[in-house]
Motif scaffolding. Structure first.
Motif, short mmCIF file in Angstrom:
data_model
loop_
_atom_site.label_atom_id
_atom_site.label_comp_id
_atom_site.label_asym_id
_atom_site.label_seq_id
_atom_site.Cartn_x
_atom_site.Cartn_y
_atom_site.Cartn_z
N VAL A 161 -8.31 -2.80 8.73
CA VAL A 161 -8.20 -3.21 7.46
C VAL A 161 -9.13 -4.35 7.36
O VAL A 161 -8.81 -5.37 8.42
N VAL A 195 -2.41 -4.45 2.00
CA VAL A 195 -1.32 -3.51 2.94
C VAL A 195 0.09 -4.36 2.84
O VAL A 195 0.85 -3.67 2.53
N TYR A 232 -5.58 2.78 6.39
CA TYR A 232 -5.29 1.35 7.04
C TYR A 232 -4.78 1.41 8.28
O TYR A 232 -4.78 0.46 9.02
N SER A 238 1.01 -1.32 0.02
CA SER A 238 0.01 -0.11 -0.02
C SER A 238 0.95 1.22 -0.04
O SER A 238 2.23 1.22 0.32
#
Length: 316
Positions: free
Chosen positions: A57, A63, A36, A15
């Motif tokens: 998340v 992520v 997140y 991410s």
């Protein structure tokens, strides 16, 4: 200090993320504008970083990327809220929750990991074993970090200790520290924690481990439970649907989500009802029906027992 460890975030994060220096700490925001969550990190010793984690998340794959990295890394994880999971071999998954403490080899925990509740809070200590070992000997000369790592590697790759008073004493104080003494205090507690692990015996684990099939069944059951909140569904029906015993289903579900099946569903329904009321799109009678209550009065009482106030008192 520890630019090499901070550089690893480039390898494991898929991410967007940003790093902001803030005095003695670095704030790492995950996703666009921290969508997140964030990591509040402190560089304690050469090769050692402490990170306070606040994640929100639903899919960890948004992520992190599961990748092998070069340094021999240890992770010490403590959960203060939520739940975390990771694979411990080809077909077993371990879960830990509030108050639990785990030390593990990085390459083990990153093969499969997840936040089953969609959120997670806790702390994590990253240790580059080869870099940190000699520096730690200045403080704990009888503790060899490389030897500890290799012993852990020869065992099952992790030690998981369920919540107890000893863990709370060693770890709990880290979450509320006066700003003026944070970094030196964190260094002291890190050493104390390593001393704690230096006397842990690597015995056969008594913790529940679920197979991947069992975790898939639990995920399907969860989707059944939330797919139609107005429906009445029994454990017998769920067990028959997925070819699993009622006892195994109940135990597996609790291991993943930390609560019995219908306690979890009740709390989910009430949490969801709050979001419906706050939206302003529905009246209380409509919401009570949408989340499966037979009457607004029963819904209002359950809502008050859970949140401490009535649905009519919610600000929209």
């Amino acid at each position: 200090m520890n630019e090499n460890l901070y550089g690893l975030f480039d390898d494991v994060l898929i991410s967007n993320f940003s790093i902001k220096d803030d005095g003695e700490k670095r704030i790492i925001e995950l996703g666009d504008d921290g969508e997140y969550g964030k990591l509040e990190t402190y560089s304690l010793f050469p090769g050692i970083i402490l990170s306070f984690i606040n994640m929100n998340v639903d899919n960890i794959d948004n992520v992190f990327v599961e990748t092998k990295i070069n340094p021999r890394l240890l992770e010490i994880n403590h959960c203060s809220n939520g739940r975390y999971s990771y694979a411990v071999d080809d077909d077993k998954i371990m879960y830990f929750g509030k108050g639990d403490l785990c030390v593990s080899i990085y390459d083990l925990t990153k093969t499969t990991s997840d936040f089953p509740l969609g959120y997670y809070e806790g702390l994590e200590i990253f240790i580059d074993v080869d870099e940190a070992n000699e520096h730690l000997k200045d403080y704990i000369p009888d503790f060899d970090l490389v030897e500890f790592y290799e012993k852990l590697e020869d065992s099952k790759g992790y030690v998981l200790i369920r919540a107890n008073e000893k863990i709370d004493h060693v770890i709990g104080e880290l979450y509320n520290v006066d700003e003026r003494i944070k970094r030196p205090y964190y260094k002291l507690k890190c050493i104390e924690l390593l001393l704690f692990f230096s006397i842990v015996k690597f015995t056969a684990s008594e913790n529940i481990q679920l197979s991947k099939r069992q975790t898939e069944i639990v995920e399907n059951v969860k989707n059944d439970l939330i797919g139609d909140l107005e429906s009445k569904i029994t454990i017998d029906q769920l067990a028959d649907r997925y070819g699993i015993s009622k006892t195994t289903l109940k135990n597996c579900f609790k291991e993943v989500y930390g609560k019995p099946i219908f306690k979890w569903r009740k709390e989910y329904r009430l949490d969801y009802s709050l979001s419906l009321i706050e939206s302003g799109d529905y009246n209380i009678s409509q919401v009570s029906e949408m989340v499966g209550y037979s009457s607004p009065s029963k819904f209002s009482q359950a809502f008050k027992d859970y949140f401490g106030y009535l649905p009519s008192e919610v600000k929209k």
